[in-house]
Scaffold this motif. Structure first.
Motif, short mmCIF file in Angstrom:
data_model
loop_
_atom_site.label_atom_id
_atom_site.label_comp_id
_atom_site.label_asym_id
_atom_site.label_seq_id
_atom_site.Cartn_x
_atom_site.Cartn_y
_atom_site.Cartn_z
N LYS A 58 26.17 -75.49 -20.64
CA LYS A 58 26.21 -74.09 -20.44
C LYS A 58 27.69 -73.89 -21.56
CE LYS A 58 26.83 -69.98 -17.57
NZ LYS A 58 27.24 -69.32 -18.86
N CYS A 79 26.42 -73.88 -25.29
CA CYS A 79 25.62 -72.92 -25.35
C CYS A 79 26.41 -71.58 -25.57
CB CYS A 79 24.61 -72.75 -24.15
SG CYS A 79 23.10 -73.75 -24.20
N ASP A 80 27.40 -71.41 -24.70
CA ASP A 80 28.40 -70.37 -24.78
C ASP A 80 29.05 -70.24 -25.96
OD1 ASP A 80 27.25 -69.25 -22.49
OD2 ASP A 80 29.00 -69.95 -21.33
N GLY A 88 26.95 -69.63 -29.20
CA GLY A 88 26.45 -68.07 -29.07
C GLY A 88 24.84 -68.13 -28.88
N VAL A 89 24.45 -69.39 -28.12
CA VAL A 89 23.00 -69.38 -27.81
C VAL A 89 22.84 -69.00 -26.53
CG1 VAL A 89 21.32 -71.14 -27.56
CG2 VAL A 89 22.90 -71.46 -29.58
N GLU A 90 21.59 -68.50 -26.25
CA GLU A 90 21.31 -67.84 -24.76
C GLU A 90 20.97 -69.27 -23.93
OE1 GLU A 90 18.14 -64.79 -22.69
OE2 GLU A 90 18.52 -64.90 -24.84
N CYS A 91 21.47 -69.20 -23.09
CA CYS A 91 21.32 -70.63 -22.05
C CYS A 91 20.49 -70.41 -20.96
CB CYS A 91 22.72 -70.90 -21.53
SG CYS A 91 22.74 -72.51 -20.69
N HIS A 92 19.37 -71.29 -20.91
CA HIS A 92 18.38 -70.97 -19.88
C HIS A 92 18.52 -72.19 -18.92
CE1 HIS A 92 16.65 -67.37 -21.14
NE2 HIS A 92 16.56 -67.92 -22.55
#
Length: 119
Positions: A93, A96-97, A100-104
């Protein structure tokens, strides 16, 4: 991630170009991880093909592996314990943060692999 963290060098088969998945990291009731002797389900035992991109990553992980009593490739030598999935999720997480990537969640990576490997 429990399966990744449970890998030992003998699970990496460069000759046949596969990773043998046959165990996982599980959690005790007190929140500590431990190396299980099998996957969560019988269907979880499988061979995963090693892609061209994955091969150098595995080679580097093996080269940088530190000795540990369980013989795991990925091991928390500072705390002398297996790496729990919750630690990997937190790290994923944060990465990703920062990017700048949306974290799923890291489990989505497994679904992405499955989707692209059947094409």
């Amino acid at each position: 991630m429990g399966e990744v963290n449970a890998l030992s060098p003998k699970d990496i088969d460069f000759k046949h170009n596969v990773v043998h998945v046959n165990k996982t990291i599980s959690m005790e009731t007190k929140g500590r991880g431990f190396l299980g002797d099998s996957t969560k389900t019988y269907a979880g035992v499988r061979d995963i093909p090693i892609s061209k991109a994955l091969r150098p990553v595995l080679e580097r992980a093996l080269a940088e592996m530190l000795p540990n009593d369980l013989g795991l490739i990925f091991y928390d030598t500072n705390n002398d314990c297996v790496i729990p999935t919750s630690n990997v999720n937190s790290y994923y997480k944060r990465v990703c943060d920062r990017c700048g990537v949306e974290c799923h969640g890291q489990h989505s990576l497994r679904h992405t692999f499955a989707m692209y490997s059947i094409k």
